[in-house]
Every structure is written in structure tokens, then in C-alpha cells.
Design a protein around this motif. Structure first.
Motif, PDB file in Angstrom:
ATOM      1  N   ASP A 167       0.833  -1.053   0.039  1.00 40.26           N
ATOM      2  CA  ASP A 167       0.000   0.086   0.076  1.00 40.26           C
ATOM      3  C   ASP A 167       0.825   1.224  -0.124  1.00 40.26           C
ATOM      4  O   ASP A 167       0.745   2.126  -0.734  1.00 40.26           O
ATOM      5  CB  ASP A 167      -0.961   0.000   1.108  1.00 40.26           C
ATOM      6  N   ALA A 168       1.900   1.342   0.776  1.00 38.50           N
ATOM      7  CA  ALA A 168       2.678   2.243   0.902  1.00 38.50           C
ATOM      8  C   ALA A 168       3.414   2.631  -0.412  1.00 38.50           C
ATOM      9  O   ALA A 168       3.801   3.709  -1.019  1.00 38.50           O
ATOM     10  CB  ALA A 168       4.053   2.296   2.165  1.00 38.50           C
ATOM     11  N   GLU A 169       3.875   1.384  -1.160  1.00 40.49           N
ATOM     12  CA  GLU A 169       4.619   1.589  -2.418  1.00 40.49           C
ATOM     13  C   GLU A 169       3.473   2.169  -3.529  1.00 40.49           C
ATOM     14  O   GLU A 169       4.030   2.882  -4.148  1.00 40.49           O
ATOM     15  CB  GLU A 169       4.935   0.292  -2.894  1.00 40.49           C
ATOM     16  N   ALA A 170       2.388   1.550  -3.448  1.00 43.25           N
ATOM     17  CA  ALA A 170       1.417   2.043  -4.405  1.00 43.25           C
ATOM     18  C   ALA A 170       1.121   3.534  -4.231  1.00 43.25           C
ATOM     19  O   ALA A 170       0.864   4.269  -5.191  1.00 43.25           O
ATOM     20  CB  ALA A 170       0.009   1.233  -4.311  1.00 43.25           C
ATOM     21  N   ALA A 171       0.965   4.052  -3.150  1.00 45.70           N
ATOM     22  CA  ALA A 171       0.779   5.295  -2.637  1.00 45.70           C
ATOM     23  C   ALA A 171       1.868   6.245  -2.981  1.00 45.70           C
ATOM     24  O   ALA A 171       1.695   7.409  -3.555  1.00 45.70           O
ATOM     25  CB  ALA A 171       0.615   5.740  -1.080  1.00 45.70           C
ATOM     26  N   ARG A 172       3.106   5.738  -3.064  1.00 39.51           N
ATOM     27  CA  ARG A 172       4.339   6.558  -3.443  1.00 39.51           C
ATOM     28  C   ARG A 172       4.265   6.591  -4.820  1.00 39.51           C
ATOM     29  O   ARG A 172       4.664   7.591  -5.553  1.00 39.51           O
ATOM     30  CB  ARG A 172       5.572   5.882  -3.012  1.00 39.51           C
ATOM     31  N   LYS A 173       4.085   5.427  -5.478  1.00 36.74           N
ATOM     32  CA  LYS A 173       3.983   5.622  -7.074  1.00 36.74           C
ATOM     33  C   LYS A 173       3.065   6.493  -7.585  1.00 36.74           C
ATOM     34  O   LYS A 173       3.226   7.373  -8.591  1.00 36.74           O
ATOM     35  CB  LYS A 173       3.673   4.265  -7.830  1.00 36.74           C
TER      36      LYS A 173
END
Length: 95
Positions: A7-13
Motif C-alpha cells: 500500500d505504501a509503495e502504491a501510494a508513493r507511485k
């Protein structure tokens, strides 16, 4: 833990994609963007078409062909211009 990381990676992307789109809009709308130091490499491919006629879709297809249609590589971005930048934003993207 894995779900939280994803989720954090998707938010950063998503955040990076929004920043990139903002930068693109700023660069495209200025006279200086036309005078960039961008020099195409021999391996560069340009996707050219009329406005509103599927340029983003064709860019996705070209990227899939370039990456061998491997899902992990083909879909590893938040916004298509991260991996297939417009010529005026290539330098800002480090490409």
C-alpha cells in the motif's frame, strides 16, 4: 506487513506520478521546454499521433513490446509517462 508495504509503495507511485504530471505540464507550457537539451539516443522510439487519438494506449503497447510483455516490468509504474516520457520531459525524468 506485506500488505502495508504494498500500500505504501502504491501510494508513493501515485504521488510520484502526480508530481511528474505537474512537472510535465509546467515544462510543456513554457517556451524553454522546446529548447531543452534533449538529444535522442539511437535506440529511442517516438510515438507520434494526433491529439486524443490513443497516444497513451499506443505508448502502453510500445512499452509492453519493449519489456517483452513481462507483467512485472510492463506494469511497474504509476503513470505511463514515468516509463515512456514525452520528449520535453525526458531530461527531467533522467532519460
Amino acid at each position: 506487513a506485506e500488505a502495508a508495504r504494498a500500500d505504501a509503495e502504491a501510494a508513493r507511485k501515485h504521488e510520484l506520478a502526480c508530481e511528474l504530471l505537474t512537472l510535465r505540464n509546467l515544462l510543456i507550457s513554457t517556451p524553454a521546454s522546446v529548447e531543452t537539451r534533449f538529444v535522442p539516443a539511437p535506440s529511442d522510439v517516438f510515438v507520434v499521433g494526433y491529439p486524443r487519438c490513443g497516444t497513451t494506449w499506443v505508448s502502453q503497447i510500445v512499452h509492453a513490446l519493449r519489456t517483452g510483455a513481462e507483467v512485472e516490468k510492463t506494469m511497474a509504474f504509476g503513470e505511463i509517462s514515468e516509463v515512456v516520457p514525452w520528449d520535453v520531459q525526458a531530461e527531467a525524468c533522467g532519460q
